[in-house]
Design an enzyme around this catalytic site. Sequence first.
Site, PDB file in Angstrom:
ATOM      1  N   ARG A  15     -17.506 -17.378   5.820  1.00 37.50           N
ATOM      2  CA  ARG A  15     -16.718 -17.568   6.943  1.00 37.50           C
ATOM      3  C   ARG A  15     -17.635 -17.896   8.081  1.00 37.50           C
ATOM      4  O   ARG A  15     -18.697 -17.729   8.089  1.00 37.50           O
ATOM      5  CB  ARG A  15     -15.687 -16.277   7.245  1.00 37.50           C
ATOM      6  CG  ARG A  15     -14.645 -16.167   6.437  1.00 37.50           C
ATOM      7  CD  ARG A  15     -14.106 -14.798   6.485  1.00 37.50           C
ATOM      8  NE  ARG A  15     -14.884 -13.683   6.177  1.00 37.50           N
ATOM      9  CZ  ARG A  15     -14.483 -12.309   6.240  1.00 37.50           C
ATOM     10  NH1 ARG A  15     -13.274 -12.079   6.671  1.00 37.50           N
ATOM     11  NH2 ARG A  15     -15.278 -11.457   6.143  1.00 37.50           N
ATOM     12  N   LYS A  75     -19.408 -11.127  10.446  1.00 34.73           N
ATOM     13  CA  LYS A  75     -19.881  -9.844   9.860  1.00 34.73           C
ATOM     14  C   LYS A  75     -20.880  -9.333  10.924  1.00 34.73           C
ATOM     15  O   LYS A  75     -21.170 -10.042  12.061  1.00 34.73           O
ATOM     16  CB  LYS A  75     -20.621 -10.157   8.743  1.00 34.73           C
ATOM     17  CG  LYS A  75     -19.714 -10.553   7.372  1.00 34.73           C
ATOM     18  CD  LYS A  75     -18.926  -9.245   7.120  1.00 34.73           C
ATOM     19  CE  LYS A  75     -18.444  -9.082   5.938  1.00 34.73           C
ATOM     20  NZ  LYS A  75     -17.354  -8.129   5.736  1.00 34.73           N
ATOM     21  N   TYR A  94     -16.895  -8.328  13.855  1.00 34.62           N
ATOM     22  CA  TYR A  94     -16.768  -7.006  13.186  1.00 34.62           C
ATOM     23  C   TYR A  94     -18.199  -6.281  13.116  1.00 34.62           C
ATOM     24  O   TYR A  94     -19.173  -7.031  12.833  1.00 34.62           O
ATOM     25  CB  TYR A  94     -16.492  -7.328  11.449  1.00 34.62           C
ATOM     26  CG  TYR A  94     -15.185  -7.992  11.500  1.00 34.62           C
ATOM     27  CD1 TYR A  94     -13.811  -7.105  11.612  1.00 34.62           C
ATOM     28  CD2 TYR A  94     -14.865  -9.184  10.739  1.00 34.62           C
ATOM     29  CE1 TYR A  94     -12.621  -7.543  11.440  1.00 34.62           C
ATOM     30  CE2 TYR A  94     -13.496  -9.613  10.722  1.00 34.62           C
ATOM     31  CZ  TYR A  94     -12.702  -8.687  10.721  1.00 34.62           C
ATOM     32  OH  TYR A  94     -11.175  -9.569  10.557  1.00 34.62           O
ATOM     33  N   HIS A  96     -18.196  -2.232  12.313  1.00 37.35           N
ATOM     34  CA  HIS A  96     -17.956  -1.172  11.321  1.00 37.35           C
ATOM     35  C   HIS A  96     -19.083  -0.221  11.519  1.00 37.35           C
ATOM     36  O   HIS A  96     -20.006  -0.063  10.555  1.00 37.35           O
ATOM     37  CB  HIS A  96     -17.625  -1.527   9.938  1.00 37.35           C
ATOM     38  CG  HIS A  96     -16.237  -2.140   9.414  1.00 37.35           C
ATOM     39  ND1 HIS A  96     -15.200  -1.799   9.526  1.00 37.35           N
ATOM     40  CD2 HIS A  96     -16.294  -3.790   9.451  1.00 37.35           C
ATOM     41  CE1 HIS A  96     -14.265  -2.870   9.489  1.00 37.35           C
ATOM     42  NE2 HIS A  96     -14.920  -3.858   9.389  1.00 37.35           N
ATOM     43  N   GLU A 118     -12.805  -4.979  14.791  1.00 34.73           N
ATOM     44  CA  GLU A 118     -11.620  -3.993  13.886  1.00 34.73           C
ATOM     45  C   GLU A 118     -11.194  -2.860  14.973  1.00 34.73           C
ATOM     46  O   GLU A 118     -10.288  -1.883  14.323  1.00 34.73           O
ATOM     47  CB  GLU A 118     -12.793  -3.361  12.851  1.00 34.73           C
ATOM     48  CG  GLU A 118     -13.764  -2.178  13.367  1.00 34.73           C
ATOM     49  CD  GLU A 118     -15.078  -2.984  13.449  1.00 34.73           C
ATOM     50  OE1 GLU A 118     -15.029  -4.109  13.528  1.00 34.73           O
ATOM     51  OE2 GLU A 118     -16.132  -2.270  13.704  1.00 34.73           O
ATOM     52  N   ASP A 270     -12.295  -1.361  -0.531  1.00 33.36           N
ATOM     53  CA  ASP A 270     -13.313  -1.233   0.591  1.00 33.36           C
ATOM     54  C   ASP A 270     -13.243   0.135   1.405  1.00 33.36           C
ATOM     55  O   ASP A 270     -14.103   0.502   1.962  1.00 33.36           O
ATOM     56  CB  ASP A 270     -13.000  -2.313   1.571  1.00 33.36           C
ATOM     57  CG  ASP A 270     -11.615  -2.384   2.085  1.00 33.36           C
ATOM     58  OD1 ASP A 270     -10.768  -1.743   1.702  1.00 33.36           O
ATOM     59  OD2 ASP A 270     -11.481  -2.832   3.363  1.00 33.36           O
TER      60      ASP A 270
HETATM   61  N1  NAD Z   1     -10.676  -5.687  -0.421  1.00 31.44           N
HETATM   62  C1  NAD Z   1     -10.497  -6.347   0.616  1.00 31.44           C
HETATM   63  O1  NAD Z   1     -10.927  -7.610   0.583  1.00 31.44           O
HETATM   64  C2  NAD Z   1      -9.506  -6.191   1.739  1.00 31.44           C
HETATM   65  C3  NAD Z   1      -9.220  -6.976   2.684  1.00 31.44           C
HETATM   66  C4  NAD Z   1      -8.406  -6.323   3.541  1.00 31.44           C
HETATM   67  C5  NAD Z   1      -7.699  -4.974   3.643  1.00 31.44           C
HETATM   68  N2  NAD Z   1      -8.150  -4.100   2.572  1.00 31.44           N
HETATM   69  C6  NAD Z   1      -7.676  -2.848   2.339  1.00 31.44           C
HETATM   70  O2  NAD Z   1      -6.530  -2.817   2.032  1.00 31.44           O
HETATM   71  C7  NAD Z   1      -5.960  -1.432   2.288  1.00 31.44           C
HETATM   72  C8  NAD Z   1      -4.519  -1.639   2.936  1.00 31.44           C
HETATM   73  O3  NAD Z   1      -4.813  -2.331   4.448  1.00 31.44           O
HETATM   74  P1  NAD Z   1      -3.466  -2.590   5.241  1.00 31.44           P
HETATM   75  O4  NAD Z   1      -4.076  -3.458   6.341  1.00 31.44           O
HETATM   76  O5  NAD Z   1      -2.359  -3.115   4.376  1.00 31.44           O
HETATM   77  O6  NAD Z   1      -3.312  -1.211   5.871  1.00 31.44           O
HETATM   78  P2  NAD Z   1      -1.854  -0.497   6.506  1.00 31.44           P
HETATM   79  O7  NAD Z   1      -2.149   0.471   7.254  1.00 31.44           O
HETATM   80  O8  NAD Z   1      -1.164  -1.880   7.157  1.00 31.44           O
HETATM   81  O9  NAD Z   1      -1.189   0.036   5.132  1.00 31.44           O
HETATM   82  C9  NAD Z   1      -1.304   0.940   4.466  1.00 31.44           C
HETATM   83  C10 NAD Z   1       0.108   1.307   3.932  1.00 31.44           C
HETATM   84  O10 NAD Z   1      -0.363   2.489   2.913  1.00 31.44           O
HETATM   85  C11 NAD Z   1       0.554   3.568   2.879  1.00 31.44           C
HETATM   86  N3  NAD Z   1       0.324   4.685   2.343  1.00 31.44           N
HETATM   87  C12 NAD Z   1      -0.614   5.612   2.725  1.00 31.44           C
HETATM   88  N4  NAD Z   1      -0.796   6.467   1.628  1.00 31.44           N
HETATM   89  C13 NAD Z   1      -0.037   5.990   0.715  1.00 31.44           C
HETATM   90  C14 NAD Z   1       0.407   6.692  -0.631  1.00 31.44           C
HETATM   91  N5  NAD Z   1      -0.013   7.846  -0.954  1.00 31.44           N
HETATM   92  N6  NAD Z   1       1.197   5.956  -1.410  1.00 31.44           N
HETATM   93  C15 NAD Z   1       1.870   5.056  -0.999  1.00 31.44           C
HETATM   94  N7  NAD Z   1       1.571   4.643   0.181  1.00 31.44           N
HETATM   95  C16 NAD Z   1       0.582   4.943   1.109  1.00 31.44           C
HETATM   96  C17 NAD Z   1       0.853   3.739   4.602  1.00 31.44           C
HETATM   97  O11 NAD Z   1       2.202   4.297   4.771  1.00 31.44           O
HETATM   98  C18 NAD Z   1       0.908   2.083   4.873  1.00 31.44           C
HETATM   99  O12 NAD Z   1       1.912   1.639   4.925  1.00 31.44           O
HETATM  100  C19 NAD Z   1      -7.039  -0.954   3.503  1.00 31.44           C
HETATM  101  O13 NAD Z   1      -7.990  -0.148   2.608  1.00 31.44           O
HETATM  102  C20 NAD Z   1      -7.919  -2.179   4.029  1.00 31.44           C
HETATM  103  O14 NAD Z   1      -9.193  -1.573   4.098  1.00 31.44           O
HETATM  104  C21 NAD Z   1      -9.119  -4.603   1.755  1.00 31.44           C
END
Ligand code: NAD
Length: 372
Positions: A15, A75, A94, A96, A118, A270
């Site tokens: 990016r 980054k 970002y 972190h 973030e 992550d």
């Molecule tokens: N791998 C990647 O490239 C990448 C990219 C973007 C985000 N992410 C990750 O994805 C994850 C989700 O991000 P998001 O933006 O959707 O967060 P978000 O806060 O919008 O949503 C998280 C949801 O999880 C729910 N939750 C919490 N504990 C729970 C459980 N035990 N059972 C069911 N639901 C539960 C919460 O109520 C919430 O609605 C984060 O860990 C974020 O860091 C990863």
Amino acid sequence: MLIGCPKEIKPQEFRVGLTPAAAGEAIARGHSVIVETNAGIGAGFTDEDYVAIGATVLDTADEVFAKADMIVKVKEPQAVERKMLREGQLLFTYLHLAPDPEQTKDLLDSGCTAIAYETVTDRNGGLPLLAPMSEVAGRLAPQVGSWTLQKANGGRGVLMGGVPGVGPAKVVVIGGGVVGTHAAKIAAGMGADVTVLDRSLPRLRYLDDVFGGTFKNQYSTAAATAELITTADMVIGAVLIPGAAAPKLISREQLSTMKPGAVLVDVAIDQGGCFETSKATTHADPIYEVDGVMHYCVANMPGAVARTSTIALGNATMPFMLALAGKGWKQACADDEHLLNGLNVHAGKLTYAAVGEALGLDYISAQDALKI
Ligand SMILES: NC(=O)c1ccc[n+]([C@@H]2O[C@H](COP(=O)([O-])OP(=O)(O)OC[C@H]3O[C@@H](n4cnc5c(N)ncnc54)[C@H](O)[C@@H]3O)[C@@H](O)[C@H]2O)c1
């Protein structure tokens, strides 16, 4: 203001911090933009694209860092980049910092002012500069999961939408936030039979109101998860507990209750991953198998679609970037408490409580930083 955009140097990062469109908006407001050569190439933007909107392309990152008043990146600055930051320079990217004491020390030593994407907030309590990447990762999850479901990739050989006379794939999405909602929408759009689990009743109400006819939702308990995974072709992990490692919601033992060739896509990798058997993988080698169940656990999923991700991130950062350039960071942050929440470092002081607490370092409030 002179705005600088270096090429990203973190491995696997394609990016770029400033799209030609965003650079053009800044130039139209009287700012100047310098871009390192080939900065946008990974996202499909050539040097000519930047020159065409009036930016200047420079040969090296050193020149960009030496000249710019504000550096816009994607980054966190790498060690070699941190050495190029200087007192009074503004960094918008970002960061972190909480798990990264070395970067924090270097930023404090540099004397720069650093605003972290973030931690910028919005009036709904959301994180507007993280949301676009969650949207990308969420929409990508069923796409990579359906590829993994193909027989040649170790999957069950199930087509998401089925065909007339053959039922669709069953997809379970754990976590119905930004990632989970976008994942569920795309999986349902591909024709799969989708159930979203969440622990937040307000969120479940919202999902039911808005998407009730598109996918099912269910309150997330260990029992509900245990039952649903026995018939699932794909499980997408999308939970987040802010400030904490992801909870482990499927144990290794439970893999034996799943169908052979079922697929786990752990987007929450992550944050450590929400399946016991998850370990971070890369785009070069994204999937692996444990006890007959395929795992996809790429920690920087948006990198796979660098062009979409760059434009989505640029759309979200641009208004803040323009405010910072137009008013200077102090006035822009004084006028916008949500941008002020992004301030992490200023003039050798840490200005974000959670980072100070995580690293055991002294910090001042962002409000107090406005007076320095
Ligand atoms: N791998 C990647 O490239 C990448 C990219 C973007 C985000 N992410 C990750 O994805 C994850 C989700 O991000 P998001 O933006 O959707 O967060 P978000 O806060 O919008 O949503 C998280 C949801 O999880 C729910 N939750 C919490 N504990 C729970 C459980 N035990 N059972 C069911 N639901 C539960 C919460 O109520 C919430 O609605 C984060 O860990 C974020 O860091 C990863």
